[in-house]
Motif scaffolding. Structure first.
Motif, PDB file in Angstrom:
ATOM      1  N   ALA A 176       0.843  -1.200   0.000  1.00  0.00           N
ATOM      2  CA  ALA A 176       0.000   0.000   0.000  1.00  0.00           C
ATOM      3  C   ALA A 176       0.879   1.251   0.000  1.00  0.00           C
ATOM      4  O   ALA A 176       0.598   2.217  -0.718  1.00  0.00           O
ATOM      5  N   TRP A 177       1.964   1.242   0.783  1.00  0.00           N
ATOM      6  CA  TRP A 177       2.907   2.368   0.806  1.00  0.00           C
ATOM      7  C   TRP A 177       3.478   2.601  -0.588  1.00  0.00           C
ATOM      8  O   TRP A 177       3.505   3.735  -1.078  1.00  0.00           O
ATOM      9  N   ALA A 178       3.924   1.532  -1.225  1.00  0.00           N
ATOM     10  CA  ALA A 178       4.519   1.654  -2.560  1.00  0.00           C
ATOM     11  C   ALA A 178       3.491   2.171  -3.561  1.00  0.00           C
ATOM     12  O   ALA A 178       3.816   3.010  -4.417  1.00  0.00           O
ATOM     13  N   LEU A 179       2.269   1.716  -3.462  1.00  0.00           N
ATOM     14  CA  LEU A 179       1.234   2.136  -4.410  1.00  0.00           C
ATOM     15  C   LEU A 179       0.900   3.624  -4.279  1.00  0.00           C
ATOM     16  O   LEU A 179       0.797   4.329  -5.283  1.00  0.00           O
ATOM     17  N   VAL A 180       0.725   4.113  -3.059  1.00  0.00           N
ATOM     18  CA  VAL A 180       0.366   5.534  -2.908  1.00  0.00           C
ATOM     19  C   VAL A 180       1.536   6.462  -3.214  1.00  0.00           C
ATOM     20  O   VAL A 180       1.327   7.662  -3.430  1.00  0.00           O
ATOM     21  N   HIS A 181       2.746   5.936  -3.264  1.00  0.00           N
ATOM     22  CA  HIS A 181       3.915   6.744  -3.619  1.00  0.00           C
ATOM     23  C   HIS A 181       4.293   6.595  -5.095  1.00  0.00           C
ATOM     24  O   HIS A 181       5.350   7.042  -5.523  1.00  0.00           O
ATOM     25  N   SER A 182       3.436   5.983  -5.878  1.00  0.00           N
ATOM     26  CA  SER A 182       3.693   5.759  -7.295  1.00  0.00           C
ATOM     27  C   SER A 182       3.400   7.011  -8.121  1.00  0.00           C
ATOM     28  O   SER A 182       2.590   7.854  -7.733  1.00  0.00           O
TER      29      SER A 182
END
Length: 169
Positions: free
Chosen positions: A57-63
């Motif tokens: 989820a962290w990686a996705l919202v920082h995409s």
């Protein structure tokens, strides 16, 4: 010397219009790695909020990719419903605020970051994000005012040209 001057001005303009946020960005490779980790954890521990799923989820919202950000927001909203521990809720609210910021939903982002700060007022990342959100809202307001003023100027010029043109006849 002139080149450095124009590069500096270009950077300032890009920062003003581009947001210039200091949040980290992720790429598709990092997201794929987190997806692999999360899928392994889902199989091992079904129904729990695992670290791997939170990393995804962290990686996705920082995409930089909008659909990835939206996917991360959806995952975090689903996770928020089942969270009881205040610190875990704080982290999810913060990540949701990041996602909303990246999605251009600044009012939602501000609301979420305020909720995270209610849980933990000394949460430095959330405080920094709140400042970025407020700066972005202020800049967007200034740009909107500037565009409205320009539109009024164009309309006034058109009217003046029509009046002057009408007098000449």
């Amino acid at each position: 010397m002139a080149e450095a001057f124009f590069n500096n001005i270009g950077t300032k303009i890009e920062t003003f219009f581009g947001g210039g946020d200091s949040l980290p960005w992720t790429d598709s490779e990092m997201i794929a790695s987190c997806e692999l980790e999360a899928s392994g954890e889902k199989a091992a521990v079904s129904g729990e909020n695992s670290d791997g799923i939170m990393r995804l989820a962290w990686a996705l919202v920082h995409s930089r990719n909008g659909p990835d950000v939206q996917r991360g927001i959806a995952m975090l909203e689903a996770a928020l419903a089942g969270v009881g521990a205040p610190m875990q809720k704080r982290e999810i609210l913060y990540l949701l605020a990041v996602g909303q910021f990246r999605a251009g939903e600044y009012a939602r982002s501000r609301r979420l970051v305020d909720q995270a700060l209610q849980i933990s007022p000394d949460f430095r990342q959330a405080s920094a994000l709140k400042k970025m959100v407020e700066d972005k809202i202020a800049k967007d307001g200034l740009v909107g005012v500037g565009l409205a003023a320009a539109a009024v100027g164009v309309v006034a010029s058109g009217i003046a040209a029509a009046v002057i043109g009408g007098r000449r006849r």
